[in-house]
Motif scaffolding. Structure first.
Motif, PDB file in Angstrom:
ATOM      1  N   ARG A  86       0.831  -1.204   0.000  1.00 45.39           N
ATOM      2  CA  ARG A  86       0.000   0.000   0.000  1.00 45.39           C
ATOM      3  C   ARG A  86       0.865   1.254   0.000  1.00 45.39           C
ATOM      4  O   ARG A  86       0.584   2.227  -0.703  1.00 45.39           O
ATOM      5  N   PHE A  87       1.931   1.230   0.799  1.00 45.06           N
ATOM      6  CA  PHE A  87       2.827   2.391   0.857  1.00 45.06           C
ATOM      7  C   PHE A  87       3.524   2.598  -0.482  1.00 45.06           C
ATOM      8  O   PHE A  87       3.708   3.729  -0.939  1.00 45.06           O
ATOM      9  N   ALA A  88       3.919   1.490  -1.138  1.00 47.96           N
ATOM     10  CA  ALA A  88       4.568   1.592  -2.452  1.00 47.96           C
ATOM     11  C   ALA A  88       3.605   2.200  -3.469  1.00 47.96           C
ATOM     12  O   ALA A  88       3.996   3.037  -4.297  1.00 47.96           O
ATOM     13  N   MET A  89       2.342   1.801  -3.420  1.00 47.08           N
ATOM     14  CA  MET A  89       1.355   2.362  -4.333  1.00 47.08           C
ATOM     15  C   MET A  89       1.143   3.846  -4.065  1.00 47.08           C
ATOM     16  O   MET A  89       0.981   4.645  -4.993  1.00 47.08           O
ATOM     17  N   PHE A  90       1.144   4.226  -2.779  1.00 43.71           N
ATOM     18  CA  PHE A  90       0.988   5.645  -2.451  1.00 43.71           C
ATOM     19  C   PHE A  90       2.174   6.448  -2.991  1.00 43.71           C
ATOM     20  O   PHE A  90       2.003   7.546  -3.527  1.00 43.71           O
ATOM     21  N   THR A  91       3.379   5.896  -2.841  1.00 42.08           N
ATOM     22  CA  THR A  91       4.572   6.580  -3.356  1.00 42.08           C
ATOM     23  C   THR A  91       4.486   6.766  -4.868  1.00 42.08           C
ATOM     24  O   THR A  91       4.933   7.786  -5.411  1.00 42.08           O
ATOM     25  N   SER A  92       3.889   5.789  -5.544  1.00 42.58           N
ATOM     26  CA  SER A  92       3.786   5.872  -7.004  1.00 42.58           C
ATOM     27  C   SER A  92       2.937   7.068  -7.438  1.00 42.58           C
ATOM     28  O   SER A  92       3.152   7.622  -8.521  1.00 42.58           O
ATOM     29  N   THR A  93       1.959   7.456  -6.617  1.00 42.93           N
ATOM     30  CA  THR A  93       1.132   8.607  -6.978  1.00 42.93           C
ATOM     31  C   THR A  93       1.960   9.893  -6.980  1.00 42.93           C
ATOM     32  O   THR A  93       1.708  10.792  -7.778  1.00 42.93           O
ATOM     33  N   LEU A  94       2.944   9.962  -6.080  1.00 42.05           N
ATOM     34  CA  LEU A  94       3.811  11.141  -6.041  1.00 42.05           C
ATOM     35  C   LEU A  94       4.674  11.212  -7.301  1.00 42.05           C
ATOM     36  O   LEU A  94       4.842  12.287  -7.894  1.00 42.05           O
TER      37      LEU A  94
END
Length: 208
Positions: A86-94
């Motif tokens: 989930r954290f990796a996916m959130f980072t991808s939005t940045l």
């Protein structure tokens, strides 16, 4: 479709677009396929590096991040693989936002250049042979009236050369913006619902 797989697909699509944008910008330094002795005669927009920086370099980093998302769990996020994904996916939005801004920059530069037309060697006085390097077109008038292209005395085929390459950059920038916007939505879904589907689909946070 799993959000990680979707991101990987977007990443593979962005890489060739970034390469094409980079090459298109490089070709703009050789108007009409010629090498100018004085690079100061190039259109100013060429030096803004819209394709090299905006659609090129700034797009490679998001693309690489997207490609690695499916197998990236951020070291398990303290032992919790689902949390890590989930954290990796959130980072991808940045990174997607950075890519969107880069593509937007290239898109704007290209649109401005297409409207202005190229800087070229032009007769300043039809009664003399005096020539100078200027922007001879006004507000995109040459786009609807190709007879105006003859105002450019050199380099050869400078008008279609610039118009074609900046149009390519315009299209590439627009497509990249769309793909990055899709990843922002995809990344937020992955952050909220895990790597696969939404809230339990395909096992939620389970392995893929």
């Amino acid at each position: 479709m799993c959000t990680g797989s979707c991101a990987k697909c977007l990443g593979w699509t962005l890489i060739p677009l970034a390469v094409c944008g980079f090459l298109a910008n490089i070709l703009l330094f050789f108007p009409g396929g010629t090498v100018l002795e004085n690079k100061a005669h190039l259109s100013y927009e060429v030096w803004y590096f819209g394709g090299i920086l905006g659609s090129g370099v700034l797009m490679i980093f998001p693309a690489l991040v997207f490609l690695g998302l499916k197998n990236n769990d951020c070291c398990g996020c303290c032992g919790n693989e689902g949390c890590g994904k989930r954290f990796a996916m959130f980072t991808s939005t940045l990174f997607a936002a950075i890519g969107f801004l880069g593509a937007g920059y290239s898109f704007i530069v290209s649109a401005i250049s297409i409207n202005k037309g190229p800087r070229c060697l032009t007769h300043t006085d039809p009664n003399t042979n005096n020539q100078t390097w200027i922007y001879p077109f006004q507000n995109g008038d040459y786009l609807s009236d190709t007879s105006l292209w003859k105002k450019c005395q050199g380099p050869t085929d400078i008008v279609p050369w610039n118009l074609t390459l900046f149009s390519i950059l315009l299209i590439i920038g627009g497509v990249q913006m769309l793909l990055c916007a899709i990843q922002v939505v995809n990344g937020l879904l992955g952050t909220l619902c895990g790597d696969c589907g939404c809230c339990g689909c395909c096992g939620g946070d389970g392995p893929v």
